[in-house]
Design an enzyme around this catalytic site. Structure first.
Site, PDB file in Angstrom:
ATOM      1  N   LYS A   5      68.764  38.773  46.964  1.00 62.70           N
ATOM      2  CA  LYS A   5      69.928  39.671  47.020  1.00 62.70           C
ATOM      3  C   LYS A   5      69.651  41.063  47.588  1.00 62.70           C
ATOM      4  O   LYS A   5      70.071  41.364  48.690  1.00 62.70           O
ATOM      5  CB  LYS A   5      70.547  39.811  45.629  1.00 62.70           C
ATOM      6  CG  LYS A   5      71.148  38.489  45.141  1.00 62.70           C
ATOM      7  CD  LYS A   5      72.031  38.682  43.961  1.00 62.70           C
ATOM      8  CE  LYS A   5      72.551  37.386  43.381  1.00 62.70           C
ATOM      9  NZ  LYS A   5      73.673  36.816  44.104  1.00 62.70           N
TER      10      LYS A   5
ATOM     11  N   ASP B  20      63.024  35.391  36.891  1.00 61.23           N
ATOM     12  CA  ASP B  20      63.991  35.288  37.983  1.00 61.23           C
ATOM     13  C   ASP B  20      64.728  36.619  38.061  1.00 61.23           C
ATOM     14  O   ASP B  20      65.677  36.877  37.334  1.00 61.23           O
ATOM     15  CB  ASP B  20      64.969  34.133  37.713  1.00 61.23           C
ATOM     16  CG  ASP B  20      66.039  34.038  38.794  1.00 61.23           C
ATOM     17  OD1 ASP B  20      66.076  34.922  39.668  1.00 61.23           O
ATOM     18  OD2 ASP B  20      66.840  33.078  38.750  1.00 61.23           O
TER      19      ASP B  20
ATOM     20  N   TYR C 225      71.361  30.981  34.881  1.00 60.55           N
ATOM     21  CA  TYR C 225      71.783  30.515  36.204  1.00 60.55           C
ATOM     22  C   TYR C 225      70.665  30.901  37.155  1.00 60.55           C
ATOM     23  O   TYR C 225      70.235  32.058  37.202  1.00 60.55           O
ATOM     24  CB  TYR C 225      73.099  31.184  36.630  1.00 60.55           C
ATOM     25  CG  TYR C 225      73.440  30.826  38.055  1.00 60.55           C
ATOM     26  CD1 TYR C 225      74.101  29.638  38.359  1.00 60.55           C
ATOM     27  CD2 TYR C 225      73.061  31.650  39.121  1.00 60.55           C
ATOM     28  CE1 TYR C 225      74.390  29.289  39.672  1.00 60.55           C
ATOM     29  CE2 TYR C 225      73.348  31.307  40.432  1.00 60.55           C
ATOM     30  CZ  TYR C 225      74.004  30.129  40.695  1.00 60.55           C
ATOM     31  OH  TYR C 225      74.280  29.781  42.005  1.00 60.55           O
TER      32      TYR C 225
ATOM     33  N   TYR D 155      82.615  27.949  45.869  1.00 61.83           N
ATOM     34  CA  TYR D 155      83.280  28.043  44.555  1.00 61.83           C
ATOM     35  C   TYR D 155      84.807  28.168  44.689  1.00 61.83           C
ATOM     36  O   TYR D 155      85.437  28.891  43.920  1.00 61.83           O
ATOM     37  CB  TYR D 155      82.764  29.254  43.758  1.00 61.83           C
ATOM     38  CG  TYR D 155      81.270  29.379  43.690  1.00 61.83           C
ATOM     39  CD1 TYR D 155      80.511  28.387  43.075  1.00 61.83           C
ATOM     40  CD2 TYR D 155      80.611  30.467  44.238  1.00 61.83           C
ATOM     41  CE1 TYR D 155      79.134  28.493  43.002  1.00 61.83           C
ATOM     42  CE2 TYR D 155      79.238  30.572  44.177  1.00 61.83           C
ATOM     43  CZ  TYR D 155      78.506  29.577  43.557  1.00 61.83           C
ATOM     44  OH  TYR D 155      77.157  29.691  43.491  1.00 61.83           O
TER      45      TYR D 155
HETATM   46  N1  PMP Z   1      68.916  33.523  40.421  1.00 56.02           N
HETATM   47  C1  PMP Z   1      69.777  34.401  39.888  1.00 56.02           C
HETATM   48  C2  PMP Z   1      69.389  35.117  38.621  1.00 56.02           C
HETATM   49  C3  PMP Z   1      71.002  34.640  40.478  1.00 56.02           C
HETATM   50  O1  PMP Z   1      71.852  35.509  39.913  1.00 56.02           O
HETATM   51  C4  PMP Z   1      71.318  33.952  41.679  1.00 56.02           C
HETATM   52  C5  PMP Z   1      72.633  34.159  42.399  1.00 56.02           C
HETATM   53  N2  PMP Z   1      73.655  34.703  41.725  1.00 56.02           N
HETATM   54  C6  PMP Z   1      70.393  33.060  42.205  1.00 56.02           C
HETATM   55  C7  PMP Z   1      69.196  32.869  41.555  1.00 56.02           C
HETATM   56  C8  PMP Z   1      70.692  32.325  43.470  1.00 56.02           C
HETATM   57  O2  PMP Z   1      70.693  33.212  44.543  1.00 56.02           O
HETATM   58  P1  PMP Z   1      71.428  32.843  45.908  1.00 56.02           P
HETATM   59  O3  PMP Z   1      72.888  32.846  45.626  1.00 56.02           O
HETATM   60  O4  PMP Z   1      71.023  33.948  46.830  1.00 56.02           O
HETATM   61  O5  PMP Z   1      70.918  31.512  46.330  1.00 56.02           O
END
Ligand code: PMP
Length: 528
Positions: free
Chosen positions: A369, A340, A252, A124
């Site tokens: 995460k 998610d 997202y 980014y």
């Molecule tokens: N899903 C959500 C809700 C997220 O916030 C993120 C990352 N910010 C992802 C998926 C993607 O995770 P990663 O960056 O570990 O690939």
């Protein structure tokens, strides 16, 4: 190393010669994180053939060591050359005219930032006009130490990963202990205790009994797995025409192709539109979902939602009631529901999983995460017993053909087990205290001019500014700089300034974050 440092000498590397001693290496890494440590085994005998064979066996280590030494020699102020000519030894940095230890550190910081610019492509980040990255030399609790000696508060938990605090002693101990046994082992045809234990611990927190955990490496892949599982589930159930997914405005879900298809953010993914599969985007509204599922009966495989807080879309929040109502619509229409929880999992919203606050049972839950405390990359897709049942067949073509090299990395899983134990106690009290703090300090800002909204949920606080430009809003850079001036690392999502500190953050640091946010908001919303 400490003694050398007290004489302003900073070795470029430490080399331990002898039987491999990862414990000693780990201790050195802990005390002097900026000094790389190399382990070299001595030759069996000090004769030419033994030395040659020891060198050949450890060639990559020796090469790496040589590269560091060569680079250090090239960028050093030539002391050896001076001495070779018989001149007096050059002064130590602390003795040189006007040269303090601080100066020597910042020279080095500049050189790392410069070397970074030449060889590293950051996520980014524009290649043309990048902000020079801050060089981080160590991390502890809620703090990052920069190479120039500044200590800043990591108000966003290193992209929402660090859960309790940086280098939490319990997690570091679990990592050190696991590394006495494992490095990595593949996860097809093999298993290991940390992987099993963590799966059991996570499943025990799900709203169903049974189910399975499918491991992967990051949030995007956890989402890819869920999307693939959802579609294959319908194939096994004889409904392969269910090729559509439904997601929501502001969603997202990651940067890989399936995740982009359901995320569909025009700034991030617009360019890839011709390559993305079908997914509908709806406002976060049970009524609109009802209409869409009625209109596309039998075509939708799953609905995917970040429960309670849509993170990267700007910390947009909805209520547990809305979440429950959306889930109920999926039940009525017999469509899978994917939660998610890559960002919301691990207690960020006050509950261990955000979906719990609505008392719902998703079919698939994506986690990433925080599941290894943010220490190591690890992700998982948790599948309900009903989903898993569609694979209970002896037909080998009905296998889930998906896997990654580092699936269920044993070290990450071992840290995950320790992380899960830490989470077992006091989560509600901790997150409740942080939530109350945000409500006291930030919620009153919502009446100020230039502020569109203030949102708080659990450890997350967001201030939406009245700024044009969405994710690319120019205020971001300004706020990042102001934050650093206040000793706080902030990284707004466009015009949304937010904080999501680790659970172990101190009250004093929370005060600093709130002050930095308040002052940044005042500065950027002041009429120019
Ligand atoms: N899903 C959500 C809700 C997220 O916030 C993120 C990352 N910010 C992802 C998926 C993607 O995770 P990663 O960056 O570990 O690939």
């Amino acid at each position: 190393l400490a003694a050398l440092a007290s004489h302003a000498m900073r070795p470029v590397a430490a080399v331990l010669v002898g039987p491999p001693d990862p414990y000693a290496a780990a201790r050195i890494a802990m005390q002097a994180p900026e000094t790389p440590v190399f382990l070299l085994e001595p030759p069996r005998h000090y004769d030419a053939p033994s030395i040659a064979s020891a060198a050949a066996a450890q060639h990559p280590t020796i090469e790496a060591l040589l590269a560091i030494a060569t680079h250090a020699a090239a960028s050093a102020p030539q002391p050896h050359a001076a001495r070779a000519r018989g001149d007096a030894a050059p002064p130590l940095p602390s003795e040189s005219a006007g040269g303090t230890r601080h100066t020597s550190r910042s020279t080095e910081a500049a050189s790392w930032a410069e070397r970074d610019r030449v060889s590293v492509w950051h996520p980014y980040t524009s290649l043309e006009d990048p902000e020079p990255p801050q060089v981080v030399v160590s991390a502890q609790d809620e703090f990052l130490t920069l190479e120039d000696g500044r200590r800043v508060i990591d108000a966003i938990s290193s992209w929402w990963t660090i859960l309790h605090g940086h280098r939490h002693p319990v997690l570091m101990r679990a990592l050190a202990q696991a590394s006495e046994r494992y490095d990595h082992v593949q996860f097809a045809g093999l298993t290991h205790r940390p992987g099993v234990e963590l799966a059991e611990a996570m499943l025990a927190t799900m709203p169903w009994r049974g189910g399975l955990v499918f491991y992967s490496d990051d949030g995007s892949t956890a989402v890819e797995v869920a999307l693939k599982m959802a579609y294959q589930y319908w194939c096994h159930r004889g409904e392969p025409e269910r090729t559509q997914f439904v997601a929501f405005d502001g969603a997202y879900h990651g940067d890989t192709f399936g995740a982009m298809a359901v995320g569909r953010d025009p700034v991030f993914f617009g360019r890839f539109e011709p390559l993305l599969f079908q997914a509908r985007r709806l406002p976060v509204s049970p009524e609109r979902l009802e209409d869409a599922l009625r209109a596309h009966r039998g075509q939708v495989a799953a609905v995917i939602l970040e429960p309670l807080v849509q993170g990267a879309g700007g910390m947009r929040m909805h209520t547990p009631d809305t979440l429950r109502a959306i889930h109920e619509v999926t039940r009525r229409h017999g469509v899978l529901f994917i939660a998610d929880e890559v960002m919301t999992g691990g207690g960020r919203t006050g509950e261990l999983w955000a979906h719990r606050s609505a008392g719902i049972a998703p079919d698939l839950v994506c986690a990433g995460k925080t599941i290894a405390g943010g220490v190591l990359p690890l992700a998982a897709t948790l599948a309900s017993p009903d989903v898993v049942a569609a694979w209970r067949t002896s037909d080998p073509t009905r296998t889930f053909f998906h896997g990654h090299s580092f699936t269920a990395h044993p070290l990450a899983c071992a840290v995950g087990v320790a992380n899960w134990r830490l989470l077992a106690s006091g989560l509600r009290e901790t997150t409740g205290a942080i939530e109350r703090f945000w409500m006291d300090r930030l919620a009153p800002l919502c009446d100020r001019p230039g502020i569109r909204d203030v949102r708080v949920r659990g450890t997350i606080a967001a201030i939406e500014l009245d700024a044009a430009g969405g994710y690319l809003a120019g205020v971001g850079r300004h706020v990042r700089r102001l934050g650093l001036e206040h000793g706080v690392l902030l990284r707004p999502l466009g015009s949304v300034l937010y904080a999501m500190p680790p659970l172990g953050v101190s009250l004093a640091s929370l005060e600093c974050i709130a002050d930095a946010m308040t002052q940044a908001v005042a500065a950027v919303s002041r009429p120019s």
